[in-house]
Design a protein around this motif. Structure first.
Motif, mmCIF file in Angstrom:
data_model
loop_
_atom_site.group_PDB
_atom_site.id
_atom_site.type_symbol
_atom_site.label_atom_id
_atom_site.label_comp_id
_atom_site.label_asym_id
_atom_site.label_seq_id
_atom_site.Cartn_x
_atom_site.Cartn_y
_atom_site.Cartn_z
ATOM 1 N N UNK A 1 0.931 -1.137 -0.083
ATOM 2 C CA UNK A 1 0.015 -0.229 -0.026
ATOM 3 C C UNK A 1 0.809 1.129 0.047
ATOM 4 N N UNK A 2 1.945 1.260 0.751
ATOM 5 C CA UNK A 2 2.659 2.400 0.759
ATOM 6 C C UNK A 2 3.536 2.688 -0.481
ATOM 7 N N UNK A 3 3.992 1.576 -1.069
ATOM 8 C CA UNK A 3 4.786 1.582 -2.430
ATOM 9 C C UNK A 3 3.974 2.533 -3.450
ATOM 10 N N UNK A 4 2.373 2.087 -3.590
ATOM 11 C CA UNK A 4 1.853 2.937 -4.657
ATOM 12 C C UNK A 4 1.028 4.238 -4.200
ATOM 13 N N UNK A 5 1.262 4.657 -2.558
ATOM 14 C CA UNK A 5 0.491 5.900 -2.587
ATOM 15 C C UNK A 5 -0.673 6.418 -2.930
ATOM 16 N N UNK B 1 6.562 12.684 3.566
ATOM 17 C CA UNK B 1 7.453 13.179 2.568
ATOM 18 C C UNK B 1 7.885 12.147 1.591
ATOM 19 N N UNK B 2 6.923 10.808 1.960
ATOM 20 C CA UNK B 2 7.266 9.704 0.967
ATOM 21 C C UNK B 2 6.366 9.788 -0.203
ATOM 22 N N UNK B 3 4.921 9.942 0.162
ATOM 23 C CA UNK B 3 4.063 10.115 -0.756
ATOM 24 C C UNK B 3 3.976 11.396 -1.365
ATOM 25 N N UNK B 4 4.554 11.494 -2.791
ATOM 26 C CA UNK B 4 4.297 12.917 -3.561
ATOM 27 C C UNK B 4 3.240 13.008 -4.073
#
Length: 270
Positions: free
Chosen positions: A110-114, A146-149
């Motif tokens: 989930x985190x990787x696709x944001x 700051x990870x999800x752009x």
């Protein structure tokens, strides 16, 4: 679409040697497989994370809880450490998709696709989580906010993989999570998370803007002013689609921000 090659490394070092900038990483497969079946994304080389024990597990780490990237939604929803120290994540995990999705889907995936409004994206933003990523160049940590752009855009480089997510414990605080979806099991339209600690607080609202709206809260905060801040942020970065246009999402964001803040205030300290 059949991949040209498939790799299933057993250790993290083996995994890192496979990440050449062209590989597509397969975690639970709940997002990537439907995309590949529709011809979206790269299918030249698939690298599976399912056989790497180092990417699994949930454990206390000082004043935080460390989630291996391959921790599933079902594991997070039922884990006693999560229930004690970050119950908001247990609540979020328990409502994701259906049983099959919760058994296969992972926090790292989930985190990787944001995705805008995704349950974990909003909850982890409110919690002040950090993402641990690795590549052959080394490892680094990134604050989740700051990870999800943007829409399906993250700070993850093509040769990097999420190893873990570190989440501060909310013991002694109050938390709440709310979601709205059109159909049970579908991706949420709006998500809202509130974390109220003795000395600080944070509200995050997802789904009305490309990345979650964040409002920092003091020990005491004015509800009306906070909701106005949410409304202003949504107006400045509108996001919508045919089913849920931007004005509708903006109105729902304000509504669910109010709900989650009221519920957090009513909660007993964790």
């Amino acid at each position: 679409m059949m991949p040209a090659s498939f790799a299933a490394p057993r250790t993290l070092p083996e995994l890192l040697t496979e990440l050449d900038g062209e590989a597509t990483i397969l975690a639970g497969g709940m997002t990537i497989m439907p995309l590949l079946n529709r011809g979206i994304g790269r299918a030249g080389k698939i690298v599976s994370l399912s056989g790497i024990p180092a990417l699994r597990g949930i454990a206390r780490s000082g004043d935080s809880v460390r989630f291996g990237a391959m921790a599933t939604h079902s594991e997070i929803a039922s884990d006693p450490i999560v229930a004690e120290h970050v119950p908001i994540l247990a609540t979020a995990a328990a409502g994701i998709g259906d049983v099959q999705v919760r058994n296969r889907g992972t926090i790292g995936g989930v985190a990787a696709y944001g995705n805008a409004g995704a349950d974990y994206v909003t909850a982890l933003t409110a919690l002040g989580a950090r993402v641990v990523v690795a590549s052959r160049r080394g490892s680094r940590e990134v604050a989740f906010d700051r990870f999800v752009l943007g829409l399906r855009r993250t700070d993850l480089a093509r040769d990097e993989v999420i190893v873990a997510v570190e989440v501060p414990s909310t013991s002694g605080g109050r938390t709440a999570f709310e979601r709205y979806f059109r159909v049970q099991g579908a991706a949420p339209t709006i998500t809202a998370a509130a974390v109220l600690m003795p000395d600080r607080g944070r509200l995050a609202v997802g789904g009305a803007t490309p990345t979650p709206v964040i409002v920092e809260l003091g020990r005491e905060f004015d509800l009306a002013a906070t909701l106005d801040a949410v409304d202003e942020a949504c107006a400045g970065r509108p996001f919508g689609d045919a089913h849920n246009p931007a004005p509708y999402r903006r109105a729902m964001a304000r509504n669910f921000a109010a709900r989650v803040l009221r519920h957090a205030r009513e909660e007993q300290p964790c």
